[in-house]
Design a protein around this motif. Structure first.
Motif, PDB file in Angstrom:
ATOM      1  N   SER A  30      63.082  63.911 -13.098  1.00  0.00           N
ATOM      2  CA  SER A  30      63.167  64.237 -14.527  1.00  0.00           C
ATOM      3  C   SER A  30      63.645  65.662 -14.737  1.00  0.00           C
ATOM      4  O   SER A  30      64.449  65.935 -15.638  1.00  0.00           O
ATOM      5  N   ASP A  34      67.016  66.746 -16.655  1.00  0.00           N
ATOM      6  CA  ASP A  34      66.963  67.617 -17.829  1.00  0.00           C
ATOM      7  C   ASP A  34      67.605  68.974 -17.584  1.00  0.00           C
ATOM      8  O   ASP A  34      67.598  69.836 -18.469  1.00  0.00           O
ATOM      9  N   ALA A 121      67.368  59.733 -30.829  1.00  0.00           N
ATOM     10  CA  ALA A 121      68.259  60.424 -29.890  1.00  0.00           C
ATOM     11  C   ALA A 121      69.490  60.962 -30.612  1.00  0.00           C
ATOM     12  O   ALA A 121      69.967  62.067 -30.309  1.00  0.00           O
ATOM     13  N   GLU A 124      68.321  63.945 -32.528  1.00  0.00           N
ATOM     14  CA  GLU A 124      68.048  65.038 -31.583  1.00  0.00           C
ATOM     15  C   GLU A 124      69.329  65.783 -31.226  1.00  0.00           C
ATOM     16  O   GLU A 124      69.370  67.022 -31.216  1.00  0.00           O
ATOM     17  N   THR A 139      71.630  66.756 -23.115  1.00  0.00           N
ATOM     18  CA  THR A 139      70.374  66.067 -22.806  1.00  0.00           C
ATOM     19  C   THR A 139      70.122  64.951 -23.818  1.00  0.00           C
ATOM     20  O   THR A 139      69.736  63.836 -23.453  1.00  0.00           O
ATOM     21  N   ALA A 140      70.352  65.252 -25.101  1.00  0.00           N
ATOM     22  CA  ALA A 140      70.161  64.237 -26.134  1.00  0.00           C
ATOM     23  C   ALA A 140      71.121  63.068 -25.941  1.00  0.00           C
ATOM     24  O   ALA A 140      70.769  61.904 -26.202  1.00  0.00           O
ATOM     25  N   HIS A 143      69.664  60.881 -23.419  1.00  0.00           N
ATOM     26  CA  HIS A 143      68.570  60.138 -24.048  1.00  0.00           C
ATOM     27  C   HIS A 143      69.114  58.962 -24.866  1.00  0.00           C
ATOM     28  O   HIS A 143      68.526  57.873 -24.862  1.00  0.00           O
ATOM     29  N   ARG A 146      69.974  56.228 -22.452  1.00  0.00           N
ATOM     30  CA  ARG A 146      68.750  55.606 -21.941  1.00  0.00           C
ATOM     31  C   ARG A 146      68.198  54.610 -22.954  1.00  0.00           C
ATOM     32  O   ARG A 146      67.731  53.524 -22.593  1.00  0.00           O
ATOM     33  N   GLU A 147      68.224  54.990 -24.222  1.00  0.00           N
ATOM     34  CA  GLU A 147      67.709  54.116 -25.268  1.00  0.00           C
ATOM     35  C   GLU A 147      68.592  52.874 -25.430  1.00  0.00           C
ATOM     36  O   GLU A 147      68.086  51.782 -25.724  1.00  0.00           O
ATOM     37  N   ARG A 162      67.854  55.093 -14.509  1.00  0.00           N
ATOM     38  CA  ARG A 162      67.201  56.400 -14.502  1.00  0.00           C
ATOM     39  C   ARG A 162      67.842  57.307 -13.456  1.00  0.00           C
ATOM     40  O   ARG A 162      68.139  58.478 -13.723  1.00  0.00           O
TER      41      ARG A 162
END
Length: 235
Positions: A30, A34, A121, A124, A139-140, A143, A146-147, A162
């Motif tokens: 993680s 990030d 996201a 963000e 980073t957003a 995200h 990922r969503e 991931r």
């Protein structure tokens, strides 16, 4: 490095009494995703082990797991480093993203879809852009994707991607102009969200396919200029 280690110390509470190499690997993965540990960073066993409060053997096993995931590399007599990707790596990451992300979006059934995480996201990224924090925009953006993958409702797919997204962050770190890289995708992310809100997964899939192809072209262009085909850094 002091800032990164301070963040790891905060993560120490996540380990609790059930500390395992897998959970240490989760934390480090993680942190890499990030952006706390850029490509080429040497990871100190003593510093990281102390920050997390884990044994050397546990940390080495976590390093081994992340090496297997291609996030770290062990260099003989030098230590463990965050991997610097090659152009071939980048192309393969995007090939995997296209196969998985587009399939997830196009396979969505009848609306409505659980889009709260996707909407957050997008927001963000837009908030980060207003503040001029283009690393946070990147980073957003991860995200957001990922969503998208999470819409499949599959733990196995989430786990697969991931590691792919963590590798993607390594690619983003060599970009010398993150503003230029990430800004166009703020609008495109919102357009994909609106298309899904309208109940059109096929249309969203077409947008996403073009989006990923354009993103690949941008990242590879930077890589060839700053890293080279074989991961030999020129920056």
């Amino acid at each position: 490095m002091a800032e990164q280690l301070a963040g790891l110390a905060d993560d120490r509470a996540l380990l609790g009494r059930t500390s395992t190499a897998e959970r240490v690997a989760d934390i480090l993965r993680s942190r890499i995703a990030d952006g706390y540990f850029p490509p080429g960073t040497r990871l100190s066993e003593d510093s990281i082990g102390g920050a997390l409060g884990v044994s050397r053997n546990t940390l080495r096993e976590a390093f081994r797991l992340l090496t297997h995931e291609r996030l770290l590399v062990h260099e003989l007599n030098r230590g463990v480093f965050v991997r610097v990707l090659t152009v071939e790596d980048v192309e393969d990451i995007y090939r995997t993203r296209s196969l998985v992300e587009c399939a997830v979006v196009r396979s969505l059934g009848e609306p409505p879809y659980p889009l709260h995480g996707l909407a957050e996201a997008v927001a963000e990224g837009e908030r980060a852009a207003v503040g001029g924090d283009w690393k946070a925009v990147g980073t957003a953006n991860i995200h957001f994707h990922r969503e998208l993958v999470a819409l499949a409702g599959s733990e196995r797919t989430d786990e697969l991607m991931r590691s792919v997204f963590a590798e993607l962050r390594l690619a983003f770190h060599v970009v010398d102009d993150p503003h230029r890289l990430h800004e166009p995708y703020l609008t495109r992310n919102r357009r994909i969200l609106r298309t899904l809100e309208a109940g059109d997964p096929s249309g969203a899939g077409r947008l996403l396919s073009t989006y990923l192809a354009d993103s690949l072209d941008r990242v590879v262009e930077v890589y060839r200029r700053r890293v080279g085909e074989d991961g030999t850094r020129t920056f």
